[in-house]
Structures are given as structure tokens and as C-alpha cells.
Design a protein around this motif. Structure first.
Motif, mmCIF file in Angstrom:
data_model
loop_
_atom_site.group_PDB
_atom_site.id
_atom_site.type_symbol
_atom_site.label_atom_id
_atom_site.label_comp_id
_atom_site.label_asym_id
_atom_site.label_seq_id
_atom_site.Cartn_x
_atom_site.Cartn_y
_atom_site.Cartn_z
ATOM 1 N N ARG A 106 0.843 -1.191 0.000
ATOM 2 C CA ARG A 106 0.000 0.000 0.000
ATOM 3 C C ARG A 106 0.886 1.251 0.000
ATOM 4 N N ALA A 108 0.474 5.450 0.768
ATOM 5 C CA ALA A 108 -0.389 6.517 1.287
ATOM 6 C C ALA A 108 -0.083 7.821 0.554
ATOM 7 N N PRO A 134 1.649 1.680 5.229
ATOM 8 C CA PRO A 134 2.103 1.919 3.857
ATOM 9 C C PRO A 134 3.589 1.625 3.679
ATOM 10 N N THR A 137 4.905 6.810 1.647
ATOM 11 C CA THR A 137 3.948 7.907 1.762
ATOM 12 C C THR A 137 4.429 9.042 0.864
#
Length: 313
Positions: A106, A108, A134, A137
Motif C-alpha cells: 500500500r 499513502a 504503507p 507515503t
């Protein structure tokens, strides 16, 4: 081919000639308020920097770009070993995302709305958008399209897109040894959008790893020469900042409420951004509809006054 993890929307930035055809106006009457680029033409001294490079255009940049890296290091207050070059900030955003994130990870993204290339880079890497643990980022500071500085996210690793650094004077470069990577570009204040030159500033180990993953010659030698000439005489952004504040004051007298900006543009909330965009485009004035408003690049006073007149009518 691996499918994208998200839907990439078309980025409607038609050529100036296409806009002129659409609205039935001469090309010279079209004014672009939608690119956040400099309204000033290239100084002749920078054009002269191309002459010597043209004599070597038949060969590759053997040995890289040490002169440009040293000049950037001096300008940014870092060492050449902290620098990663790229063909525009988008090239570096893609490089950073695929270097830190992979399918199953993931990423962000701070602020909404913000620069759409961040999400595109995540999808191209096969990763997902999300704030839960995450792998990376990303934030834009000052933020595009709002122009706000905001607080830096505490997450690490953190990419900070400082495309508008020259206008704000605020930077996270002192945090590059703490998991922060800064991206800057020559496309905005330096007036070299078409040359496609940018750089990332990172801790030495991180920069070394990123350079292993970057193209061996990411810049054209002509673009590198233009950037080097620009650093020899950095731009004075004071006229743009003064015009930004004048423009904001004039917009307020017309009943608009532009957000405070630390960049070279203003974000103006409007009820129907697309309708406002369409209306202004018919007058030959291209703004950027985004979120709940329109983003207006600051240009020269005559250009800006023409837009103000259109907004008033």
C-alpha cells in the motif's frame, strides 16, 4: 500485461492549437492558466548554452552529468552523492514508487485533492492506495492544487514533491538522512517545462540504490545544458509572488475566495468547476478544473487582467 490496480483518467491538457480550433479563436489569443509554468520566455543566455552541446549531440553523455550534479548540490546544499536525476518530476515519482512498492503493498498519499500522478504511479507499480501500514507515503508541498504548505506527514519513507519550492522557500531537505526523499523540478520557476529536468535529494545510501534503478542517461544533453545555465542565474520569483497577491486581492473584490497560496497559482473554489472551465475556455482562457474549484496559474498582469475581466462578466 499485468492489469492496473486503479483507473487512470484522461488528463485533458489539449494542445493550444486544439483549443483554438475548438473555440474558434486565433492561436495567439489563447492564454494557458492551466500548467503552473513560468510566463517568461527563455533568456537568451540559456539558449546560448545549447550551442556547445549541439556540437556533441551525436554522442551519449559518457560519464553522466557531473557538472549538473555539482551545480544542483551547491544550489540545494547537499552533496552530489545525494542526487538522482530524472526526465521531469513524473519520471522520478514513477521511479520512487516502483522502488519502494510492489503488488500487495500500500502507498499513502497525503491531501485530497493533490497531484494525480501520485496515484497513477502507485497503480503502474501494481500497488494499492491506502493508509494502513504503507510501504511509502507521498505528499506535495506546497500542495497542488491548493497551494497550501501544511504539515509534513510523520510516516517514513516519505516522498515530498517540492515542485514549487522556489515560491515557498520551505523545504524538507534537512530530513533526507531521516527517510525523506525530496523531488524538485526545473519545470516551474526555472521555466524549463519542455526540457523535462528534475532531481531527487535523498540520503546517500538511498540515492545510490535509486540511481541503480534509473536509466543510465535519463536526460538529454541539451536539457542538462539548459538546467546548468539556469542554476548559474537562478530565477527571481518576486514578481510572480507580488502578482499572485494582487490577483488574489482582485479575485476577492469579485466575490471569490481564493485559498492562501505558497505557490505560483491560486485555487479558487467555485460551485461548478467544469462549467466555469468551459465558459472561460470559450474566451480563450484555459484554467484547470479540479476538486471543488479552479486552479489559476499566475501569469503577467495583462494576461491576469484579461482573466479577471472574463470572471467578472
Amino acid at each position: 500485461m499485468r492489469p492496473l490496480t486503479g483507473t487512470i483518467q484522461a488528463y485533458d491538457a489539449p494542445a493550444t492549437e486544439e483549443i483554438a480550433r475548438r473555440v474558434g479563436l486565433p492561436v495567439e489569443q489563447i492564454v494557458r492558466f492551466d500548467g503552473n509554468t513560468s510566463p517568461q520566455a527563455l533568456p537568451s543566455t540559456r539558449a546560448e548554452a545549447l550551442v556547445e552541446e549541439l556540437a556533441r549531440i551525436h554522442t551519449y553523455p559518457h560519464g553522466g552529468y557531473p557538472k549538473l550534479e555539482r551545480a544542483i548540490a551547491d544550489y540545494a546544499g547537499v552533496a552530489p552523492e545525494n542526487i538522482v536525476l530524472g526526465a521531469g518530476a513524473d519520471d522520478l515519482i514513477l521511479l520512487l514508487t516502483r522502488s519502494f512498492a510492489a503488488p500487495g503493498d500500500r502507498v499513502a498519499i497525503a491531501n485530497d485533492p493533490t497531484y494525480p500522478m501520485f496515484a497513477i504511479s502507485v497503480w503502474v507499480a501494481g500497488a494499492e492506495l491506502g493508509d494502513d501500514d504503507p510501504a511509502l507515503t507521498i505528499c506535495c508541498r506546497p500542495n497542488n492544487p491548493t497551494g497550501e504548505l501544511g504539515e509534513l506527514p510523520a510516516a517514513r519513507p516519505l516522498v515530498v514533491d517540492e515542485a514549487y519550492f522556489e515560491y515557498s522557500g520551505e523545504t524538507a531537505v534537512d530530513l533526507i538522512e531521516d527517510g525523506v526523499i525530496v523531488i524538485r523540478t526545473f519545470s516551474k520557476a526555472f521555466g524549463l517545462a519542455g526540457a523535462r529536468v528534475a532531481y531527487a535529494l535523498a540520503g546517500r545510501e538511498v540515492a545510490a540504490e535509486l540511481n541503480k534503478r534509473q536509466h543510465p542517461a535519463p536526460l538529454s544533453t541539451l536539457s542538462a545544458a539548459l538546467a546548468l545555465a539556469g542554476l548559474a542565474a537562478p530565477p527571481d520569483v518576486t514578481p510572480i509572488l507580488e502578482e499572485r497577491e494582487r490577483m488574489a486581492a482582485e479575485l476577492r473584490t469579485l466575490g471569490f475566495e481564493p485559498l492562501p497560496s505558497d505557490a505560483n497559482f491560486l485555487y479558487v473554489p467555485v460551485d461548478d468547476p467544469q462549467a466555469e472551465y468551459d465558459r472561460l475556455l470559450q474566451r480563450g482562457l484555459a484554467v484547470r478544473p479540479v476538486g471543488g474549484g479552479i486552479r489559476i496559474t499566475i501569469r503577467t498582469q495583462p494576461d491576469d487582467d484579461r482573466l479577471l475581466g472574463a470572471l467578472q462578466s
